[in-house]
Write a protein that holds these residues in place. Structure first.
Motif, PDB file in Angstrom:
ATOM      1  N   THR A 105       4.966  -6.957  11.298  1.00 25.16           N
ATOM      2  CA  THR A 105       3.661  -6.279  11.226  1.00 25.16           C
ATOM      3  C   THR A 105       3.215  -5.932   9.811  1.00 25.16           C
ATOM      4  OG1 THR A 105       4.682  -4.090  11.433  1.00 25.16           O
ATOM      5  CG2 THR A 105       4.088  -5.234  13.476  1.00 25.16           C
ATOM      6  N   GLY A 106       4.142  -5.933   8.834  1.00 25.64           N
ATOM      7  CA  GLY A 106       3.842  -5.406   7.513  1.00 25.64           C
ATOM      8  C   GLY A 106       4.275  -3.954   7.416  1.00 25.64           C
ATOM      9  N   TYR A 107       4.263  -3.404   6.206  1.00 29.57           N
ATOM     10  CA  TYR A 107       4.788  -2.054   6.018  1.00 29.57           C
ATOM     11  C   TYR A 107       4.185  -1.419   4.772  1.00 29.57           C
ATOM     12  CZ  TYR A 107       7.821  -5.075   3.176  1.00 29.57           C
ATOM     13  OH  TYR A 107       8.285  -6.032   2.312  1.00 29.57           O
ATOM     14  N   TYR A 108       4.303  -0.096   4.697  1.00 34.69           N
ATOM     15  CA  TYR A 108       3.975   0.659   3.490  1.00 34.69           C
ATOM     16  C   TYR A 108       5.236   0.827   2.648  1.00 34.69           C
ATOM     17  CZ  TYR A 108      -0.495   2.095   5.598  1.00 34.69           C
ATOM     18  OH  TYR A 108      -1.753   2.115   6.158  1.00 34.69           O
ATOM     19  N   ASP A 109       5.043   1.063   1.358  1.00 30.09           N
ATOM     20  CA  ASP A 109       6.203   1.271   0.482  1.00 30.09           C
ATOM     21  C   ASP A 109       7.001   2.506   0.891  1.00 30.09           C
ATOM     22  OD1 ASP A 109       4.441   3.251  -0.372  1.00 30.09           O
ATOM     23  OD2 ASP A 109       4.225   2.481  -2.406  1.00 30.09           O
TER      24      ASP A 109
ATOM     25  N   ASP B 236       0.797  -1.226   0.000  1.00 31.58           N
ATOM     26  CA  ASP B 236       0.000   0.000   0.000  1.00 31.58           C
ATOM     27  C   ASP B 236       0.828   1.274   0.000  1.00 31.58           C
ATOM     28  OD1 ASP B 236      -2.343  -1.351   0.022  1.00 31.58           O
ATOM     29  OD2 ASP B 236      -2.694  -1.190   2.164  1.00 31.58           O
ATOM     30  N   ASN B 237       0.203   2.255  -0.484  1.00 25.94           N
ATOM     31  CA  ASN B 237       0.276   3.649  -0.112  1.00 25.94           C
ATOM     32  C   ASN B 237       0.668   4.605  -1.203  1.00 25.94           C
ATOM     33  OD1 ASN B 237       1.125   6.048   2.121  1.00 25.94           O
ATOM     34  ND2 ASN B 237      -0.715   4.860   2.425  1.00 25.94           N
ATOM     35  N   ILE B 238       1.910   4.644  -1.695  1.00 23.07           N
ATOM     36  CA  ILE B 238       2.295   5.733  -2.594  1.00 23.07           C
ATOM     37  C   ILE B 238       2.428   5.254  -4.039  1.00 23.07           C
ATOM     38  CG2 ILE B 238       3.958   7.570  -3.050  1.00 23.07           C
ATOM     39  CD1 ILE B 238       2.438   7.880  -0.422  1.00 23.07           C
ATOM     40  N   PHE B 239       3.324   4.315  -4.300  1.00 23.16           N
ATOM     41  CA  PHE B 239       3.521   3.770  -5.641  1.00 23.16           C
ATOM     42  C   PHE B 239       2.400   2.776  -5.912  1.00 23.16           C
ATOM     43  CE2 PHE B 239       6.103   0.455  -8.169  1.00 23.16           C
ATOM     44  CZ  PHE B 239       5.624   0.938  -9.366  1.00 23.16           C
ATOM     45  N   VAL B 240       1.423   3.209  -6.731  1.00 26.45           N
ATOM     46  CA  VAL B 240       0.243   2.383  -6.979  1.00 26.45           C
ATOM     47  C   VAL B 240       0.142   2.118  -8.471  1.00 26.45           C
ATOM     48  CG1 VAL B 240      -1.009   3.175  -4.942  1.00 26.45           C
ATOM     49  CG2 VAL B 240      -1.220   4.458  -7.059  1.00 26.45           C
ATOM     50  N   ASP B 241      -0.845   1.333  -8.841  1.00 25.93           N
ATOM     51  CA  ASP B 241      -0.991   0.877 -10.214  1.00 25.93           C
ATOM     52  C   ASP B 241      -1.130   2.059 -11.183  1.00 25.93           C
ATOM     53  OD1 ASP B 241      -1.451  -0.528 -12.481  1.00 25.93           O
ATOM     54  OD2 ASP B 241      -3.300  -1.479 -11.819  1.00 25.93           O
ATOM     55  N   PHE B 242      -0.087   2.263 -11.985  1.00 27.91           N
ATOM     56  CA  PHE B 242      -0.066   3.290 -13.025  1.00 27.91           C
ATOM     57  C   PHE B 242      -0.078   4.713 -12.464  1.00 27.91           C
ATOM     58  CE2 PHE B 242      -1.228   3.400 -17.780  1.00 27.91           C
ATOM     59  CZ  PHE B 242       0.008   2.877 -18.094  1.00 27.91           C
ATOM     60  N   GLY B 243       0.532   4.923 -11.331  1.00 29.27           N
ATOM     61  CA  GLY B 243       0.603   6.273 -10.797  1.00 29.27           C
ATOM     62  C   GLY B 243       1.090   6.289  -9.365  1.00 29.27           C
TER      63      GLY B 243
END
Length: 538
Positions: free
Chosen positions: A393-397, A310-317
């Motif tokens: 815990t997991g992380y954001y990009d 999740d969070n900043i670098f997402v599909d096509f943007g």
């Protein structure tokens, strides 16, 4: 090799490129992005009431970040444009810190310049630079602290160590995770058999100072009732997961490790083209190809092709897209998805580069203790200690960009100072693609938000009650969040909604196109009004 000077033409080149990027994207717009509405609210109250009161959103220390924004807005007036510009300044300082850190590792100025532009062209770094989020400011202070820690070790200069500690203290008052940097200093010196210039006192000084600062901050903020309820919740989550660790969590943690190397590999791909490929044996090549096929194939089959966290670098943007009609807003943007084959190609590229990082790490760890130099040990330990809780815990990009300077230090003696024409061509091509993507995607992020808030401002100007407007997470938080009501969002009874597409049970009042540079459907913001209320336009 000749020693580098403090100032050189590349410093002005980096500054010039960054100013051009800022001009192209255009940071102007008095609107929040992502979670920075919460930090902007606090700064606004600091200006209006001359008081500091953290709100129960997030779990960070935050205060130096707030005071830096307060200094800018006190001089220039409060707006998110001003806060955004304060981050853009720190972004530039962070880039210059990366450049100087790479030079410390005896790499030439051209390679240091390329490494710096690799970070600049990173979509996560660029998007966050155009916000008042804490990630880039935190990265800047950690980067310069790293630089002074390494330089203090190289020169046995205690004054430089004090500078490193001061910067680390500043960083820990943004985020608690800066403690990991001081811990890395301590453990690296305890491992370093050659270290004679720093006695036990100097080894412990950073972690005691930084850790003591964190303790005093927590104690006094709690004593005066200023500590948010969420403070330290990530640590509680880590401890809870460890105490209930089972097979499912183990499987998730292994997956997080593979995804970590894939993302970090992708982010470092342009500079990895300068890797000394001649050092790889036939067996290493077989390992790289096997790892790439297995891990990238596994990620693709499980539906985890990049971008998959999740969070900043997402599909096509870049995002997130926080309007409530776009439920996939943390992993995609409106207006069309990237072709699946492109996502597969990115995943294979990231996995391939990640396998190179693994080989570099394992090859280095096999060396005798006497051959392991301090900067690499220090940087490796920082990465290891920093990422450890997130593997649980997991992380954001966005949590990963802080590790790029440390990765450059580890790779420093694996990069060719005389790369082939082929390597140079691949580097230039990938870096160009990264830069264009990041500029276009960040432009679009600000573009749709700018139009969204023009629509919102129009509703407010027409005296529509705020609790009748639903316009996304940032709007809801900025105007409605309160610590006094844990279910504050339920007070919103939307008559008007601002969305990306027309809604069922709502009449479309107006459609507002926004300039979009990325491929896909034309971008638009839609203003709608619920059908069982008068259709008269506001």
């Amino acid at each position: 090799m000749k020693s580098h000077s403090t100032f050189d033409k590349n410093i002005f080149l980096i500054t010039g490129i960054w100013l051009i990027v800022i001009f192209i994207i255009n940071p102007i717009g008095d609107f929040p992005l992502n979670d920075d509405w919460a930090y902007g609210v606090i700064v606004k109250r600091m200006i209006e009431d001359d008081t500091l009161k953290l709100i129960n959103w997030g779990e960070m220390t935050l205060v130096t970040h707030l005071f830096f924004g307060y200094a800018f807005t006190s001089l220039l007036g409060f707006s998110f444009t001003v806060l955004r510009c304060s981050t853009l300044l720190l972004s530039l300082l962070g880039l210059l810190g990366i450049y100087q850190t790479v030079l410390l590792m005896k790499l030439d100025k051209r390679t240091a310049l390329i490494a710096t532009i690799v970070v600049m062209a990173n979509p996560v770094f660029m998007a966050l630079s155009f916000s008042y989020m804490t990630d880039v400011p935190f990265m800047t202070f950690v980067t310069w602290s790293t630089y002074f820690f390494i330089k203090a070790y190289n020169t046995a200069n205690k004054k430089l160590l004090f500078i490193a500690v001061f910067l680390c203290v500043w960083a820990i008052l943004i985020r608690q995770l800066a403690l990991m940097l001081s811990m890395a200093w301590l453990f690296a010196l305890l491992i370093d058999s050659k270290s004679k210039q720093f006695t036990l006192c100097w080894k412990w000084l950073p972690v005691l100072t930084v850790g003591g600062t964190l303790f005093l901050y927590s104690y006094f903020m709690k004593q005066y009732g200023m500590l948010p309820a969420n403070y330290g919740s990530k640590l509680d989550l880590v401890l809870s997961n460890l105490s209930n660790f089972d097979l499912r969590m183990f499987r998730n943690s292994v997956g997080y490790i593979f995804v970590f190397f894939t993302y970090l590999g992708l982010f470092l791909t342009p500079v990895l083209t300068f890797y000394s490929w001649s050092k790889l044996s036939k067996r290493m090549w077989i390992g790289i190809i096997t790892y790439t096929l297995l891990i990238s194939g596994g990620l693709i089959l499980m539906g985890k092709a990049l971008p998959s966290i999740d969070n900043i670098f997402v599909d096509f943007g870049v995002g997130p897209s926080t309007l409530l009609d776009h439920p996939g807003g943390f992993r995609s943007i409106p207006g069309g998805n990237a072709p699946m084959i492109l996502r597969w190609a990115i995943t294979v590229l990231g996995t391939f580069s990640g396998s190179v990082l693994l080989i570099v790490t394992f090859d280095w760890l096999k060396k005798p203790r006497r051959e392991i130099n301090f900067p690499k040990v220090f940087s490796f330990l920082f990465i290891l200690i920093y990422i450890a809780p997130f593997i649980i815990t997991g992380y954001y990009d966005r949590y990963l960009i802080i590790l790029l300077p440390a990765a450059f230090v580890i790779l420093s003696d694996q990069l060719s100072l005389k790369p082939s024409i082929w390597s140079t061509g691949v580097m230039a091509s990938t870096l160009f693609v990264f830069m264009v993507f990041s500029i276009f995607a960040t432009h679009d992020l600000l573009s749709w938000n700018r139009v969204r808030w023009q629509v919102i401002d129009g509703l407010i100007a027409n005296k529509i009650p705020l609790d009748q407007i639903e316009a996304g997470v940032e709007f809801d938080g900025f105007y409605h969040f309160t610590d006094d009501d844990p279910e504050w969002w339920k007070r919103i009874t939307p008559t008007y909604k601002v969305t990306f597409v027309p809604l069922d049970n709502y009449n479309t009042l107006s459609v507002h196109p926004y300039k979009k540079w990325m491929p896909g459907k034309a971008g638009m913001i839609v203003l709608s009004k619920i059908k069982d209320v008068s259709n008269e336009k506001p």
